[in-house]
Design a protein around this motif. Structure first.
Motif, short mmCIF file in Angstrom:
data_model
loop_
_atom_site.label_atom_id
_atom_site.label_comp_id
_atom_site.label_asym_id
_atom_site.label_seq_id
_atom_site.Cartn_x
_atom_site.Cartn_y
_atom_site.Cartn_z
N PHE E 18 0.85 -1.19 0.00
CA PHE E 18 0.00 0.00 0.00
C PHE E 18 0.88 1.24 0.00
CE2 PHE E 18 -2.84 -3.20 1.80
CZ PHE E 18 -4.00 -2.96 1.09
N PHE E 19 0.43 2.25 -0.77
CA PHE E 19 1.10 3.54 -0.77
C PHE E 19 0.05 4.65 -0.77
CE2 PHE E 19 3.86 0.68 -3.31
CZ PHE E 19 4.96 0.66 -2.46
N TYR E 54 -2.75 3.51 -19.78
CA TYR E 54 -3.82 3.83 -18.85
C TYR E 54 -4.85 4.70 -19.58
CZ TYR E 54 -6.16 6.29 -15.08
OH TYR E 54 -7.09 6.85 -14.26
N SER E 55 -6.10 4.35 -19.47
CA SER E 55 -7.09 5.16 -20.19
C SER E 55 -7.62 6.25 -19.28
CB SER E 55 -8.24 4.27 -20.70
OG SER E 55 -9.30 4.27 -19.81
N PRO E 56 -7.49 7.47 -19.70
CA PRO E 56 -7.72 8.64 -18.84
C PRO E 56 -9.14 8.74 -18.28
CG PRO E 56 -7.21 9.28 -21.12
CD PRO E 56 -7.08 7.80 -21.04
N ASP E 57 -10.12 8.16 -18.93
CA ASP E 57 -11.48 8.39 -18.42
C ASP E 57 -11.66 7.86 -17.00
OD1 ASP E 57 -11.92 6.03 -20.88
OD2 ASP E 57 -12.10 5.51 -18.75
N SER E 58 -10.81 6.93 -16.62
CA SER E 58 -10.94 6.40 -15.27
C SER E 58 -10.12 7.21 -14.25
CB SER E 58 -10.48 4.94 -15.24
OG SER E 58 -9.12 4.89 -15.61
N GLN E 59 -9.52 8.28 -14.68
CA GLN E 59 -8.57 8.99 -13.81
C GLN E 59 -9.09 9.38 -12.43
OE1 GLN E 59 -7.05 12.70 -15.27
NE2 GLN E 59 -5.59 12.88 -13.63
N PRO E 60 -10.24 9.97 -12.33
CA PRO E 60 -10.68 10.48 -11.03
C PRO E 60 -10.46 9.54 -9.86
CG PRO E 60 -12.25 11.06 -12.73
CD PRO E 60 -11.19 10.25 -13.40
N GLU E 61 -10.35 8.27 -10.12
CA GLU E 61 -10.11 7.31 -9.06
C GLU E 61 -8.81 7.56 -8.29
OE1 GLU E 61 -11.01 2.53 -9.35
OE2 GLU E 61 -10.41 3.67 -11.11
N TYR E 62 -7.74 7.86 -9.02
CA TYR E 62 -6.41 7.94 -8.39
C TYR E 62 -6.02 9.37 -8.07
CZ TYR E 62 -6.59 3.19 -10.04
OH TYR E 62 -6.99 1.91 -10.28
N LEU E 63 -6.65 9.90 -7.05
CA LEU E 63 -6.42 11.29 -6.69
C LEU E 63 -5.37 11.39 -5.58
CD1 LEU E 63 -10.15 12.35 -6.60
CD2 LEU E 63 -8.41 13.06 -8.27
N PRO E 64 -4.74 12.54 -5.49
CA PRO E 64 -3.83 12.77 -4.37
C PRO E 64 -4.53 12.49 -3.04
CG PRO E 64 -3.62 14.53 -5.96
CD PRO E 64 -4.74 13.65 -6.43
N ASN E 65 -3.75 12.04 -2.07
CA ASN E 65 -4.25 11.71 -0.73
C ASN E 65 -5.12 10.45 -0.71
OD1 ASN E 65 -2.84 13.81 0.36
ND2 ASN E 65 -4.56 15.25 0.25
N THR E 66 -5.07 9.66 -1.77
CA THR E 66 -5.77 8.39 -1.77
C THR E 66 -4.77 7.27 -1.48
OG1 THR E 66 -7.12 9.24 -3.57
CG2 THR E 66 -7.23 6.86 -3.17
N LEU E 67 -5.21 6.30 -0.66
CA LEU E 67 -4.37 5.13 -0.42
C LEU E 67 -4.64 4.11 -1.51
CD1 LEU E 67 -4.57 4.55 3.44
CD2 LEU E 67 -2.55 5.16 2.10
N VAL E 90 -7.71 1.20 -5.48
CA VAL E 90 -7.90 2.07 -4.32
C VAL E 90 -8.13 1.19 -3.09
CG1 VAL E 90 -9.40 3.80 -3.27
CG2 VAL E 90 -8.76 3.97 -5.70
N ALA E 91 -7.53 1.59 -1.95
CA ALA E 91 -7.73 0.83 -0.72
C ALA E 91 -9.16 1.00 -0.24
CB ALA E 91 -6.76 1.32 0.36
N THR E 92 -9.67 -0.02 0.42
CA THR E 92 -11.05 0.05 0.91
C THR E 92 -11.08 -0.06 2.42
OG1 THR E 92 -11.27 -2.35 0.85
CG2 THR E 92 -11.83 -1.16 -1.17
N GLU E 93 -12.25 0.07 2.97
CA GLU E 93 -12.40 0.00 4.43
C GLU E 93 -11.88 -1.31 4.99
OE1 GLU E 93 -16.03 1.01 6.21
OE2 GLU E 93 -15.83 3.13 5.71
N GLU E 94 -12.12 -2.38 4.17
CA GLU E 94 -11.70 -3.70 4.67
C GLU E 94 -10.17 -3.77 4.84
OE1 GLU E 94 -14.03 -4.58 1.36
OE2 GLU E 94 -14.82 -3.13 2.82
N ASP E 95 -9.44 -2.95 4.08
CA ASP E 95 -7.98 -2.99 4.23
C ASP E 95 -7.55 -2.50 5.60
OD1 ASP E 95 -7.39 -4.02 1.64
OD2 ASP E 95 -7.77 -2.03 0.79
#
Lengths: 322, 322, 322, 322, 322, 322
Positions: E18-19, E54-67, E90-95
């Motif tokens: 995880f990062f 990487y296809s840009p339309d999915s970008q919003p997922e990987y935002l700054p301050n996201t684990l 993206v990390a989830t609650e279960e992580d």
């Protein structure tokens, strides 16, 4: 296919417009193919443009300061707008263009500003002062109409020098209504002449763009060059030596601090005021230019010209501007 | 009753000598009696003198820059030598005195130094440089023979300006033997002209004592004044503009730092060397003067002119001076 | 196929020459192919070279400071000359090369300059001064023969330190002909020792290229290190303490300003002169180097080492150089 | 007729006390009568005193640093207290006085402070550091017991140097409890040695009053002198060169800024801390001294030593001092 | 396939960890293919990572301050470690992750440090001082728990502001044991409040990372903002005006020099000490951080924050640390 | 026997006039006789006066700020005019004098200037700005009517603060006619408030003479004090926080440089203009005051307040003043 200005372009726009070439370079891709790399400008801004698969032997056509007609498409490349050129040709006489419409310029016509300055010269009552100023201005009219006030600093636009002088003259007139003991003749003359030797310090194209400093400009600087102009002109017309001396002193001291090029500080009130008029006009120009690109309630980036300050654009309504 | 010099006086000495009045003031004692308070000088120093019970109506006789014959006695007063005047009279033609013998002066005669400088001018091979220098020197010969190099700083002695120039020329010749690419014509011209406008910046009496700065000197300074001299002279003789420009640049840059009055730093090697010759000669003059009053193995007081340094006078033998 | 020097290469030239490797790096293209990226030098300049399809396991062969024979072709790449390497091999003993011929060096042989300096030491008459200088020089002979005067500033060439010292000695001798009261023994000793501890402040290769500062050099600096050398040597030979003190003071004060590393300013005339000799020689070296690449009548770029000045190369004939 | 201290005297007081002569001068009135002008001190302050109708041939008796018994009367003269001397005699052995009781001194006995410092030396575990410090301190014990830390600045009192060192050691011990990675051996050694060469920079009387700087002190300064002491001592005992280097670096950098005499800034944490301990102790000393003479709720005059600041003495109760 | 930290990665490592995303950018290759360019961090450092094709339309997922959880391989690219991403989510609650574990933070828990500071507040005996500090701290508790002490300078880590305050308080307590006249109430209050308005000057995320300065922070700065906080709070609780004034003065003067933002220098001893505590703690923090990455016996690079000094890491054993 | 003003007195004049005592001291002659030493002022200047054979017990009568009637004679003593007092008495109610007529004051009545300022407040259209300014001015009316703008610098005359504000307001109105984008509300408010806290920084007598700075003035300064006034007032009236912030920023930045007390430079155009208005008005005031005492064609002494410049009073006719 629109006749858009650079400042309006958005990703995906097709464009068919005239631009001025500011810089042109023939480059080679990693694949060893040559292409033309252009910087295009109009009065609204500048943009990088690529003409791929360009054969270098034809290069001499697309030189800096040439007007060209370009067809192409805009797209964003790493955060900046870029133009992919499909077609390009040099503008011809039939296009009937004024190259001056393609560079940033003062908001008044050169002729208007020159007439305004002449109006202030007309207000100078002391004959010697009037004649010195009048002759120097006439001698430098051609350059004065076009020169910017600087290579990169404030008023670095076509006719920027006259715009700076004109605004300072208006401000100088106001100041002398408050501090009534000031000698308006000296003050107007000082304003008109303070940067006049920038025409000898720098080489500017007819577009008002400075390409370089002259050798004399580098070795002496416009302050010393301006003093010599006054010295020579005053001698020619046989002016009162004290008048010549005071005008020279005003030029010498207008940067105020030795480290900014003035070995003497102002020793007469008119020289003191000249300095402040110069500062105020430079600062107002720079601040207005920076704030033009800032949203209300936001700060600008740090501005190197303004001691690395950020500026703030207030969001409170200016209710008192009528 | 001896014809002693001021520097030799000791407490108890009776004295009968000529002195130059440097300052004269009529003062009143606590007992409401008036007396004459004089500062007398000769080439060896200066001394305070009192003429008691002096009636002021006769004062105009004893003015500054007057030679007087004084009889009196020396005594120490609060740590300093003072002269009680018994008799005083203004010197007359019959006394056959040269006032110049009573002020500190350069160690060579003005005529000798002027001839030396002319010798260097003669060595300048470039015709334009030669003519500019030659004409300016000739035009200022009268003042040059007498002027000090400063009001209070280094070489503030009669003919000090020429002494400074002459030594720098000799040094300049040596430097050009080591750095052989230097243009000697430019270097000699720069040395001769670098401070020439001090004759226009300051008013000096025929004794080589500066009373004040001129108005032009205050408003422009000798650097700007010197540039104008060169500009005018070069125009008159129709010199190559580059030559005139380089000479002006050398004058402009010779103080090296903006805060010392040079808005431009040296941009040609000859200008760079000129600055160092000027510094070396000034420093050697000041150091020699200070160390003249210091004992071997001792430190001087702090010297304001030398960045408030103390100097040290070594006690090791100079075995290598033959 | 010519044996050309780097300074002579033009686009299209085939070349077969020896060069010195200044830097070598194994890099990877966008296509994931590895290649060798070299910086090659000879005394005329330096050039970037590429050896494509280079397999990295053989890299250790082409290390910095290795002489190599290269065959390849020159071409211009984005405004600079570049070398495409076809063949490369490390030079061998049979090639019979002197690596010293491939790095910029002083214009005199180390042996000649060392002898010159010894000549000046011979002129020192004071026994203690002579012995201190003589011993320190002998102790540092090996490094002295090769060391530059700096890592990047003036005289950063092989044997540059001795070249600097030798020129200053010659100049110092001239100065003492003009200012005759100077103690030549002190002056010569000061010149010879002023930067001697640069040999302890920096690590230089046998090519006279400084790779880094030593830990002691960083923590103390060559001024302090030089003072300790004198202190130790003077103690060993039992020298007059005042002589040791004066030499230490000359080292300490030769940078003149605290902010340049001299906590004390010169307090004896010889220390004052030492500073000026140092400045003049540094400035003349830098100016000559810059102007060597400037056309007559043109200005150089801004030179960071010279307070960001531009220099000007005069086009007037030097008629006085015989 | 009271045995009053100088600080207690009021106009009209008759006084009969012992004082120390700080300065003595034989002067002459307007009426040509000679008198003795004295500056007398005790630990509470200083006062001007006049002995009228004093015949100068007896002067040698009343020299500076002599204890005298004086009878006279105090009165105010132009705003300051003055003493009219009726009777004066030099103190004799029978008076059984300790001259040390008459000069301002540190609040601990020299012996106590010396022992304290030895205690800290004892805590140094690294043998080389211990031995260098121990030997240098022992070598300078005699001067150390008496020397002030400065001629005029902070801790310019008898034994002020040791007082300064002792307080800094205590403070240094505290700091190393917070910043636990610090090397206490280095820190204690740096504190003890940082100003040790003040004993070689200045000449102080046995009263701890500095009369002047030594020649070596002027030409090199205590920082350079201290480095040489460490260099020599470390060589003598054969210490680890890195240890010697670090101690020298700490001395070199402890003034922090080049313009205050440190050509290098601290490059190890212990050197950084040393500087701050020095500053804190100096500032606390100066502030306490100034505030001692200020009323609660009032401001002091501007204090030159403290960048011309005024200080304020708070009137709020210090409730947290138990 | 290991769960490695960034600081441990070596070329060739396969990684699955995880990062935290610090920055994310969608870019295009020369071949016109889009890819995701990421900057990933954990508490051990940061690394660049590429997700190709990487296809840009999915970008919003990987935002700054996201684990995010990342699988990929490490390799060296032009001298730096880089991560080629094979898989990312993206990390989830279960992580069950604490985002705080992925940013550099103070070595103590926020709660511990807050309690420590409260402990010192409890020691303040003056009621007004106690109440002012207590209320301000309570009002800013939420931000205080997380804020760094700066955007980029010393203590720019999560909860860095409290860590700085806590260490200074401990140090302040030590200082007041040595300089016993100091008013501890004022000193503790000054330490706690000196930078409190950094919470109003900067906007920090809940990770303790400053994104920007506030408008008020830019236009006034934390010194002025802190003064206003004290002024308002003191007014609200009706505190003694002198107490309020002294606290305001301590805030105002704690940068010490006008050019660092303090128009007034410390005029009470507690303000003087406050400045030195601040400097010491900042310097120790920066030095420790730099030296953590330096080998024994080696120098660091130049450190811009420390006046461009290099630091040296001693190789002598710290024998005195028990 | 004339009723002359101090500025008119010449040696030999008999005088019988009212003066204000600025300072009074009882001194003693060499002959042990007491006398009264007075400094007397009226609006034309000041003079030293002596009342011989004055018995000190009556001293309390002649205190500073007392009006007295004096009969005496003027004479020159060591280059300055002095008054020998024959008779002196304290002025009584019957003399019907206004003490304000005896101190230098602004050229307009306080009431007139206050009304002028109110006029400008009336022009402020933004309700919040208007209310903040209006309330602060009203709160400080009493002091504002009398306070000078400084203790010793420009406008150090009775009601000088209002005179400074009024002139700047007039000038500010002119400026906003040229630079039409300026927010006049902010500009007028900034001008009115920029120095308002000088009323809290200094203690002035009802004569407009500053005796001292207040404790708060010393510890914080009028810039910080002014910011707090705005902060408090804006809070009380519930003003828009941005408006309060901008006004505070204008106060904070109006000295422009950190070393003159402004930690932030102007970040909005109105703050930039405020600074220049302040400078222009200060300079014009100082220059006019200095030149009032200089002859045409002559230079003044060096003026400390004006960076130690001399000023020059031109002799050319001002033909353009109608």
């Amino acid at each position: 296919m629109e006749n858009k200005k650079i400042g309006q372009l958005q990703s995906g726009d097709m464009v068919q417009s005239f631009f001025l070439i500011k810089a042109a370079d023939c480059k080679i891709t990693n694949n060893k193919k040559s292409y033309l790399d252009l910087t295009l400008v109009d009065q609204t801004g500048e943009i990088n443009a690529k003409l791929w698969d360009y054969s270098p032997d034809s290069q001499p056509e697309y030189l800096p300061n040439t007007l060209v007609r370009v067809r192409g498409s805009a797209h964003e490349w790493q955060g900046k707008m870029q133009l992919r050129v499909d077609k390009i040709r040099v503008a011809t006489e039939e296009d009937d263009l004024d190259i001056g419409d393609f560079v940033p310029a003062a908001p008044y016509s050169p002729e208007f500003m020159y007439a305004e300055i002449e109006g202030y010269i007309h207000k100078i009552k002391n004959q010697d002062i009037h004649d010195i100023v009048s002759r120097i201005i006439a001698d430098h009219k051609e350059k004065l109409l076009l020169y910017p006030a600087a290579k990169q600093n404030h008023h670095a636009i076509r006719s920027g020098l006259m715009y700076h002088i004109m605004t300072m003259l208006r401000m100088g007139e106001k100041v002398s209504e408050i501090y009534v003991g000031l000698n308006k003749d000296l003050l107007f003359a000082g304003v008109i002449l303070h940067d006049i030797a920038k025409t000898a310090e720098m080489n500017a194209s007819e577009l008002g763009i400075v390409s370089e400093y002259t050798v004399e400009g580098e070795l002496l600087g416009h302050i010393i060059q301006g003093i010599k102009m006054i010295d020579q002109t005053a001698t020619q017309i046989g002016a009162d030596p004290e008048i010549s001396l005071l005008l020279q002193h005003m030029i010498l001291s207008h940067h105020y601090e030795p480290e900014y090029g003035s070995p003497k500080r102002p020793m007469i009130p008119e020289a003191e005021i000249l300095h402040h008029l110069d500062m105020i006009d430079a600062r107002m120009y720079d601040m207005q230019k920076v704030l033009g690109n800032v949203e209300e309630g936001k700060l600008s980036e740090k501005v190197w010209l303004l001691n690395n300050r950020k500026l703030y654009k207030s969001s409170i309504q200016n209710e008192n501007n009528g």
